[in-house]
Design a protein around this motif. Structure first.
Motif, mmCIF file in Angstrom:
data_model
loop_
_atom_site.group_PDB
_atom_site.id
_atom_site.type_symbol
_atom_site.label_atom_id
_atom_site.label_comp_id
_atom_site.label_asym_id
_atom_site.label_seq_id
_atom_site.Cartn_x
_atom_site.Cartn_y
_atom_site.Cartn_z
ATOM 1 N N CYS A 155 0.827 -1.211 0.000
ATOM 2 C CA CYS A 155 0.000 0.000 0.000
ATOM 3 C C CYS A 155 0.860 1.259 0.000
ATOM 4 C CB CYS A 155 -0.941 0.022 1.208
ATOM 5 S SG CYS A 155 -2.285 -1.168 1.121
ATOM 6 N N LEU A 156 1.901 1.255 0.809
ATOM 7 C CA LEU A 156 2.778 2.430 0.865
ATOM 8 C C LEU A 156 3.503 2.646 -0.455
ATOM 9 C CD1 LEU A 156 4.234 2.105 4.469
ATOM 10 C CD2 LEU A 156 2.336 3.538 3.665
ATOM 11 N N ASP A 157 3.889 1.560 -1.133
ATOM 12 C CA ASP A 157 4.516 1.690 -2.450
ATOM 13 C C ASP A 157 3.525 2.265 -3.463
ATOM 14 O OD1 ASP A 157 6.917 0.713 -1.487
ATOM 15 O OD2 ASP A 157 6.626 -1.313 -2.294
ATOM 16 N N GLU A 158 2.281 1.796 -3.430
ATOM 17 C CA GLU A 158 1.244 2.355 -4.309
ATOM 18 C C GLU A 158 1.069 3.840 -4.041
ATOM 19 O OE1 GLU A 158 -1.845 -1.387 -4.864
ATOM 20 O OE2 GLU A 158 -2.565 0.445 -3.951
ATOM 21 N N LEU A 159 0.978 4.193 -2.772
ATOM 22 C CA LEU A 159 0.794 5.590 -2.391
ATOM 23 C C LEU A 159 1.952 6.448 -2.901
ATOM 24 C CD1 LEU A 159 -0.773 7.776 -0.845
ATOM 25 C CD2 LEU A 159 0.413 7.029 1.234
ATOM 26 N N ALA A 160 3.173 5.953 -2.768
ATOM 27 C CA ALA A 160 4.342 6.694 -3.254
ATOM 28 C C ALA A 160 4.268 6.896 -4.763
ATOM 29 C CB ALA A 160 5.624 5.962 -2.874
ATOM 30 N N LYS A 161 3.876 5.852 -5.495
ATOM 31 C CA LYS A 161 3.757 5.964 -6.957
ATOM 32 C C LYS A 161 2.669 6.964 -7.350
ATOM 33 C CE LYS A 161 5.666 1.553 -8.272
ATOM 34 N NZ LYS A 161 5.785 0.440 -7.423
ATOM 35 N N ILE A 162 1.569 6.940 -6.620
ATOM 36 C CA ILE A 162 0.470 7.880 -6.894
ATOM 37 C C ILE A 162 0.937 9.313 -6.662
ATOM 38 C CG2 ILE A 162 -1.764 8.694 -6.030
ATOM 39 C CD1 ILE A 162 -2.400 5.650 -5.497
ATOM 40 N N MET A 163 1.626 9.543 -5.557
ATOM 41 C CA MET A 163 2.070 10.898 -5.242
ATOM 42 C C MET A 163 3.191 11.364 -6.172
ATOM 43 S SD MET A 163 -0.255 11.507 -3.209
ATOM 44 C CE MET A 163 0.160 13.220 -2.954
ATOM 45 N N GLU A 164 4.038 10.448 -6.632
ATOM 46 C CA GLU A 164 5.053 10.795 -7.634
ATOM 47 C C GLU A 164 4.382 11.275 -8.915
ATOM 48 O OE1 GLU A 164 7.657 7.445 -8.246
ATOM 49 O OE2 GLU A 164 8.258 7.441 -6.134
ATOM 50 N N ARG A 165 3.342 10.562 -9.323
ATOM 51 C CA ARG A 165 2.624 10.974 -10.527
ATOM 52 C C ARG A 165 1.986 12.341 -10.318
ATOM 53 N NH1 ARG A 165 -2.607 9.077 -13.647
ATOM 54 N NH2 ARG A 165 -2.525 10.722 -15.205
ATOM 55 N N ARG A 166 1.406 12.559 -9.165
ATOM 56 C CA ARG A 166 0.732 13.825 -8.865
ATOM 57 C C ARG A 166 1.699 15.010 -8.969
ATOM 58 N NH1 ARG A 166 -1.980 17.638 -9.357
ATOM 59 N NH2 ARG A 166 -3.161 18.626 -7.725
ATOM 60 N N LYS A 167 2.960 14.792 -8.602
ATOM 61 C CA LYS A 167 3.956 15.864 -8.687
ATOM 62 C C LYS A 167 4.175 16.328 -10.121
ATOM 63 C CE LYS A 167 6.921 14.860 -4.738
ATOM 64 N NZ LYS A 167 8.266 14.416 -4.351
ATOM 65 N N THR A 168 4.121 15.409 -11.069
ATOM 66 C CA THR A 168 4.421 15.739 -12.465
ATOM 67 C C THR A 168 3.174 15.960 -13.313
ATOM 68 O OG1 THR A 168 4.538 13.401 -13.064
ATOM 69 C CG2 THR A 168 6.593 14.489 -12.387
ATOM 70 N N ASP A 169 2.016 15.500 -12.840
ATOM 71 C CA ASP A 169 0.774 15.629 -13.613
ATOM 72 C C ASP A 169 -0.284 16.278 -12.729
ATOM 73 O OD1 ASP A 169 -1.575 15.372 -15.042
ATOM 74 O OD2 ASP A 169 -1.400 13.212 -15.356
ATOM 75 N N HIS A 170 -0.373 17.599 -12.824
ATOM 76 C CA HIS A 170 -1.310 18.328 -11.953
ATOM 77 C C HIS A 170 -2.768 18.091 -12.328
ATOM 78 C CE1 HIS A 170 1.982 20.153 -9.840
ATOM 79 N NE2 HIS A 170 2.519 20.506 -10.980
ATOM 80 N N GLY A 171 -3.010 17.440 -13.450
ATOM 81 C CA GLY A 171 -4.369 17.076 -13.834
ATOM 82 C C GLY A 171 -4.834 15.792 -13.172
ATOM 83 N N HIS A 172 -3.887 15.053 -12.584
ATOM 84 C CA HIS A 172 -4.229 13.801 -11.899
ATOM 85 C C HIS A 172 -4.779 14.143 -10.516
ATOM 86 C CE1 HIS A 172 -4.013 9.557 -10.891
ATOM 87 N NE2 HIS A 172 -3.503 9.917 -9.728
ATOM 88 N N MET A 173 -6.011 13.750 -10.273
ATOM 89 C CA MET A 173 -6.668 14.055 -9.010
ATOM 90 C C MET A 173 -6.454 12.912 -8.022
ATOM 91 S SD MET A 173 -10.689 14.958 -8.345
ATOM 92 C CE MET A 173 -10.683 16.109 -9.678
ATOM 93 N N VAL A 174 -6.138 13.258 -6.788
ATOM 94 C CA VAL A 174 -5.964 12.273 -5.727
ATOM 95 C C VAL A 174 -7.004 12.569 -4.655
ATOM 96 C CG1 VAL A 174 -4.394 11.339 -3.985
ATOM 97 C CG2 VAL A 174 -3.500 12.061 -6.219
ATOM 98 N N LEU A 175 -7.848 11.578 -4.375
ATOM 99 C CA LEU A 175 -8.908 11.742 -3.392
ATOM 100 C C LEU A 175 -8.708 10.780 -2.226
ATOM 101 C CD1 LEU A 175 -11.952 11.923 -5.815
ATOM 102 C CD2 LEU A 175 -10.828 13.816 -4.650
ATOM 103 N N PRO A 176 -8.397 11.295 -1.039
ATOM 104 C CA PRO A 176 -8.276 10.422 0.131
ATOM 105 C C PRO A 176 -9.655 10.109 0.701
ATOM 106 C CG PRO A 176 -7.805 12.672 0.753
ATOM 107 C CD PRO A 176 -8.050 12.681 -0.742
#
Length: 127
Positions: A83-104
């Motif tokens: 889960c933590l690895d998934e979260l890290a990958k999601i947040m890495e993508r969010r840094k470079t793609d501001h169109g990617h929405m992350v909803l907790p």
């Protein structure tokens, strides 16, 4: 097996990250069904990746394809390295793609425990 062959069909509109032991047979299943019924093709690892497939490559591809990532923070989410690895990958993508929405989504968890890394989320600092 090539990562392109592990998917049932095309690209995903949503990526669902959750701790299976906490939510798979309840909340995550209901959320997944509701998203699919609404026409939102959603990735979840428990039935989208065929057994024996390159799971890491499949997850990375699904995260990159998704327009939105839904992270279900549950009591034991932080105890799972996966889960933590998934979260890290999601947040890495969010840094470079501001169109990617992350909803907790906080499932029986106080959001302050996640934010402050306390309670069951204190293990993030030790991981």
């Amino acid at each position: 097996m090539a990562s392109s062959s592990i998917y049932k069909c095309g690209s995903y509109r949503a990526f669902l990250s959750f701790r299976g032991e906490d939510t798979r047979k309840g909340f995550a299943d209901h959320l997944y069904r509701a998203l699919e019924l609404a026409g939102i093709h959603t990735f979840r690892d428990d039935d989208e990746i065929k057994r024996g497939a390159n799971i890491a490559a499949g997850l990375q591809k699904a995260i990159q394809e998704a327009r939105v990532s839904l992270i279900v923070f549950s009591k034991d989410y932080a105890s799972s390295r996966w889960c933590l690895d998934e979260l890290a990958k999601i947040m890495e993508r969010r840094k470079t793609d501001h169109g990617h929405m992350v909803l907790p989504i906080f499932y029986h968890v106080d959001p302050s425990h996640v934010r402050n890394q306390t309670g069951s989320f204190a293990s993030i600092c030790q991981a």
